[in-house]
Design a protein around this motif. Structure first.
Motif, short mmCIF file in Angstrom:
data_model
loop_
_atom_site.label_atom_id
_atom_site.label_comp_id
_atom_site.label_asym_id
_atom_site.label_seq_id
_atom_site.Cartn_x
_atom_site.Cartn_y
_atom_site.Cartn_z
N ALA A 129 0.84 -1.21 0.00
CA ALA A 129 0.00 0.00 0.00
C ALA A 129 0.87 1.25 0.00
N ALA A 130 1.92 1.25 0.84
CA ALA A 130 2.77 2.44 0.94
C ALA A 130 3.45 2.73 -0.39
N LEU A 131 3.81 1.68 -1.11
CA LEU A 131 4.54 1.88 -2.37
C LEU A 131 3.63 2.12 -3.56
N PHE A 132 2.54 1.37 -3.64
CA PHE A 132 1.80 1.37 -4.91
C PHE A 132 0.41 2.00 -4.85
N GLU A 133 -0.12 2.22 -3.66
CA GLU A 133 -1.46 2.77 -3.59
C GLU A 133 -1.40 4.28 -3.82
N TYR A 134 -2.21 4.75 -4.74
CA TYR A 134 -2.21 6.19 -5.00
C TYR A 134 -3.01 6.90 -3.92
N GLY A 135 -2.43 7.99 -3.40
CA GLY A 135 -3.10 8.69 -2.32
C GLY A 135 -3.02 10.19 -2.50
N GLY A 136 -3.14 10.91 -1.39
CA GLY A 136 -3.13 12.36 -1.43
C GLY A 136 -4.50 12.89 -1.81
N PHE A 137 -4.61 14.19 -1.96
CA PHE A 137 -5.90 14.80 -2.27
C PHE A 137 -6.33 14.46 -3.70
N THR A 138 -5.34 14.39 -4.58
CA THR A 138 -5.68 14.22 -5.99
C THR A 138 -5.45 12.80 -6.47
N ASP A 139 -5.10 11.90 -5.55
CA ASP A 139 -4.83 10.52 -5.93
C ASP A 139 -3.78 10.40 -7.02
N SER A 140 -2.80 11.28 -7.01
CA SER A 140 -1.84 11.25 -8.12
C SER A 140 -0.45 10.84 -7.67
N VAL A 141 -0.28 10.44 -6.41
CA VAL A 141 1.06 10.12 -5.96
C VAL A 141 1.06 8.81 -5.18
N ASN A 142 2.08 7.99 -5.44
CA ASN A 142 2.27 6.81 -4.60
C ASN A 142 3.73 6.74 -4.17
N GLY A 143 4.03 5.72 -3.37
CA GLY A 143 5.37 5.62 -2.81
C GLY A 143 6.47 5.59 -3.85
N VAL A 144 6.20 4.90 -4.95
CA VAL A 144 7.24 4.78 -5.98
C VAL A 144 7.55 6.15 -6.60
N THR A 145 6.49 6.93 -6.86
CA THR A 145 6.71 8.28 -7.40
C THR A 145 7.53 9.11 -6.42
N MET A 146 7.17 9.05 -5.15
CA MET A 146 7.89 9.83 -4.14
C MET A 146 9.34 9.38 -4.03
N LEU A 147 9.54 8.06 -4.13
CA LEU A 147 10.89 7.51 -4.09
C LEU A 147 11.72 8.07 -5.25
N ALA A 148 11.11 8.09 -6.44
CA ALA A 148 11.80 8.62 -7.61
C ALA A 148 12.13 10.10 -7.42
N ASN A 149 11.17 10.86 -6.90
CA ASN A 149 11.41 12.29 -6.68
C ASN A 149 12.51 12.54 -5.65
N SER A 150 12.50 11.74 -4.58
CA SER A 150 13.56 11.87 -3.57
C SER A 150 14.91 11.60 -4.20
N MET A 151 14.94 10.59 -5.06
CA MET A 151 16.19 10.22 -5.72
C MET A 151 16.67 11.36 -6.62
N ILE A 152 15.72 11.95 -7.38
CA ILE A 152 16.08 13.06 -8.27
C ILE A 152 16.62 14.24 -7.44
N LEU A 153 15.94 14.54 -6.34
CA LEU A 153 16.40 15.65 -5.50
C LEU A 153 17.77 15.35 -4.90
N GLY A 154 17.94 14.14 -4.35
CA GLY A 154 19.21 13.77 -3.72
C GLY A 154 20.36 13.80 -4.72
N LEU A 155 20.16 13.14 -5.86
CA LEU A 155 21.22 13.07 -6.88
C LEU A 155 21.47 14.44 -7.51
N GLY A 156 20.39 15.11 -7.88
CA GLY A 156 20.52 16.42 -8.52
C GLY A 156 21.25 17.40 -7.63
#
Lengths: 305, 293
Positions: free
Chosen positions: A80-107
């Motif tokens: 659920a934490a990784l794949f369930e879409y949540g938030g107000f707009t149901d547009s984000v899941n754990g994998v998306t957030m993981l990717a964004n964290s990675m982009i921020l960290g690496l960038g």
């Protein structure tokens, strides 16, 4: 304080006394280990509890608090934490957030190292009239953390239309010169004969930088990279402000969402799932620090002196 | 600058441009803007602003909310700095001394460094939760009623505990490297001269560790002021109300919730001066240190 140093020194005296027979149990050593184990547990237990809790269903945690034992909801919660879409707009899941964290960290890490190395090279190795001025201009940035100039920075980003972009997320964070200072310090410690030899061999500034200076700084770059990656990954305030679009949320930003559902109190928060997300958010930086600890320690202790 | 430096002009400027451009746009511009708007009163609906001189500053000095945040920040900083340093020093002295398992202890004691402050805050919220927190229940068994988010000092206690916990690893790493940098010969000489471990610690180890300690003092003050933002925000759950908060958190709350651009900017400038003082103190000290090493 008195109490703390007392125990440390008392045991030091005992274990160090040279006349002590070798076979006797050394209580001092046992005391040392006891204190270290207590310290390690203090660090370990809270996180272990989050981990254990991430294997339980929400109702159990809601009734009994965080758990010490393991339940059977591991798969369900992490799924659920990784794949369930949540938030107000149901547009984000754990994998998306993981990717964004990675982009921020690496960038952040890569950007900071490149920009910092270039500036440090210019300041240390060139006869520039305004080198001192540039140095002081860069130096001042250490005085004012982003947290302090947060509102005007936000206004500038909004004005430049960089809200909800990776550029707006990463570049303003690079605007402090820690890496530049670190590399400046390091370049200054490199023997001058090296550049003389390089010049005799006919190497120009670009060749010297790429063929000699960069390979020489490899360990330092690695150490810097680890520290900067962890720093970027763990950013909270800036991502919170700059990303309102949920598809750009980082994991650490996502934690705020969990807290909000805590604060609302309208429904039972998914504690197990929240714990799972917290574990996912901390795993990459912790692994990096643990596996590359000697580089990490080297960078940390040498960069600020 | 090195003696045998390159004589080019264009190339180094090219190298400096990215850094200078970034700091000009994302540092000097906002910083200047903060100073400027600290002298203005911004209309909340965006209908321009009026020059009010020092009024934003005097308003701060008179604001009981701001002053209570300032006091809280002072207490918070002192407690976090003291305990984070004391506990880390104790652990570092022990880890330096044991021969068996020193590496394992280092690993076990340093990894919390990598945990993000808000994640640490979340752990704190779960442990200190008013009804189901494990620490709350433990305290309840001892007859202490702990009410996070309701009682001012209970909330403060949770904030301070989590902040100390998060900061121990950094201090530990620095103290341990400091201790390991003390030459064996010095230790052995001290051992011969003085059998008392207490005397050895205070006469030899402590003074040799003092530069590290001073450096860490500055680092810890900076940490308490700025890096605890995520911990404070998660523990008050984004709803400040009557909760304790640090000065940096108030910059955010007044600026973004209260839409008080002038007041928030004045607060930024006050903090800026504070950091400036800290930096000067640190530099003075570092300069002195260079003289006798």
């Amino acid at each position: 304080m008195a109490d703390i140093t007392d125990t440390s020194t008392r045991s030091a005296a005992q274990s160090a006394a040279p006349t002590r027979p070798a076979k006797r149990i050394r209580w001092g050593d046992i005391g040392d280990h006891a204190i270290l184990i207590a310290g390690a547990l203090l660090m370990l237990v809270p996180v272990y509890m989050v981990f254990a809790t991430s294997s339980w269903d929400a109702i159990t945690v809601h009734r009994q608090g965080m758990q010490f034992g393991f339940g059977d909801q591991f798969g369900v919660n992490y799924d659920a934490a990784l794949f369930e879409y949540g938030g107000f707009t149901d547009s984000v899941n754990g994998v998306t957030m993981l990717a964004n964290s990675m982009i921020l960290g690496l960038g952040f890490a890569i950007g900071k190292i490149i920009v910092g190395m270039m500036a440090a090279y210019a300041i240390v190795y060139f006869r520039l009239k305004f080198a001192t001025l540039a140095f002081w201009m860069i130096f001042t940035t250490l005085l004012l953390p982003l947290e302090v100039r947060i509102l005007p920075s936000y206004e500038v980003i909004t004005w430049m239309n960089l809200g909800n972009t990776y550029t707006g997320l990463i570049v303003p964070l690079i605007a402090s010169a820690t890496a530049t200072f670190f590399f400046r310090q390091y370049f200054r410690s490199i023997p001058e004969e090296l550049i003389e030899a390089a010049r005799i061999d006919g190497a120009g500034p670009v060749k010297f930088f790429i063929d000699i200076l960069v390979p020489l700084s490899k360990t330092m770059i690695a150490a810097m990279f680890i520290i900067m990656f962890v720093f970027g990954w763990n950013q909270y305030l800036w991502p919170t402000l700059i990303t309102t679009d949920e598809s750009l949320f980082t994991l650490v930003r996502g934690i705020r969402q969990i807290i909000q559902s805590y604060a609302d109190g309208s429904e039972t928060p998914d504690y197990g799932q929240a714990a799972a997300l917290a574990i996912i958010a901390m795993t990459p930086p912790v692994l990096i620090v643990v596996f590359f600890q000697s580089w990490f320690v080297k960078g940390l202790t040498e960069s600020d002196k | 600058m090195k003696r045998a430096a390159f004589g080019h002009i264009g190339f180094p400027i090219l190298l400096l441009i990215p850094q200078l451009a970034i700091i000009a746009i994302f540092f000097y511009w906002p910083a200047g803007y903060a100073i400027q708007s600290s002298f203005y009163l911004e209309d909340p609906f965006g209908f321009g602003s009026t020059f009010v001189g020092m009024e934003n500053y005097t308003r701060l000095a008179r604001s009981s909310n701001y002053m209570s945040s300032a006091w809280f920040t002072l207490i918070f900083t002192c407690l976090v700095t003291f305990f984070a340093l004391a506990i880390a020093l104790l652990l570092a002295v022990k880890a330096d001394k044991v021969i068996r398992g020193a590496r394992t202890y280092r690993t076990l004691l340093m990894w919390v460094y990598a945990i993000a402050p808000p994640v640490a805050g979340l752990i704190g919220v779960m442990l200190f939760d008013q009804s189901r927190g494990n620490i709350t229940q433990l305290l309840g068994m001892m007859g202490i009623e702990f009410r996070l988010g309701v009682n001012y000092w209970d909330t403060a206690t949770a904030m301070i505990s989590v902040s100390i916990w998060k900061q121990i690893p950094v201090n530990f790493i620095f103290f341990l490297s400091g201790l390991q940098a003390i030459p064996r010969s010095v230790r052995e000489a001290a051992m011969i001269d003085n059998r008392s471990g207490t005397r050895r610690f205070w006469d030899i180890t402590f003074p040799l560790l003092a530069p590290t300690g001073f450096f860490l003092l500055i680092i810890n003050i900076t940490y308490s002021l700025f890096d605890t933002f995520g911990i404070v925000d998660t523990i008050v759950k984004g709803e400040p109300g009557n909760n304790p908060m640090t000065l940096v958190y108030r910059v955010f709350v007044d600026g973004f919730r209260g839409q008080d651009l002038g007041g928030s900017s004045a607060q930024s400038v006050v903090l800026m001066v504070l950091v400036l003082i800290l930096t000067i103190v640190q530099f003075r000290f570092l300069e002195r240190r260079i003289h006798y090493t």
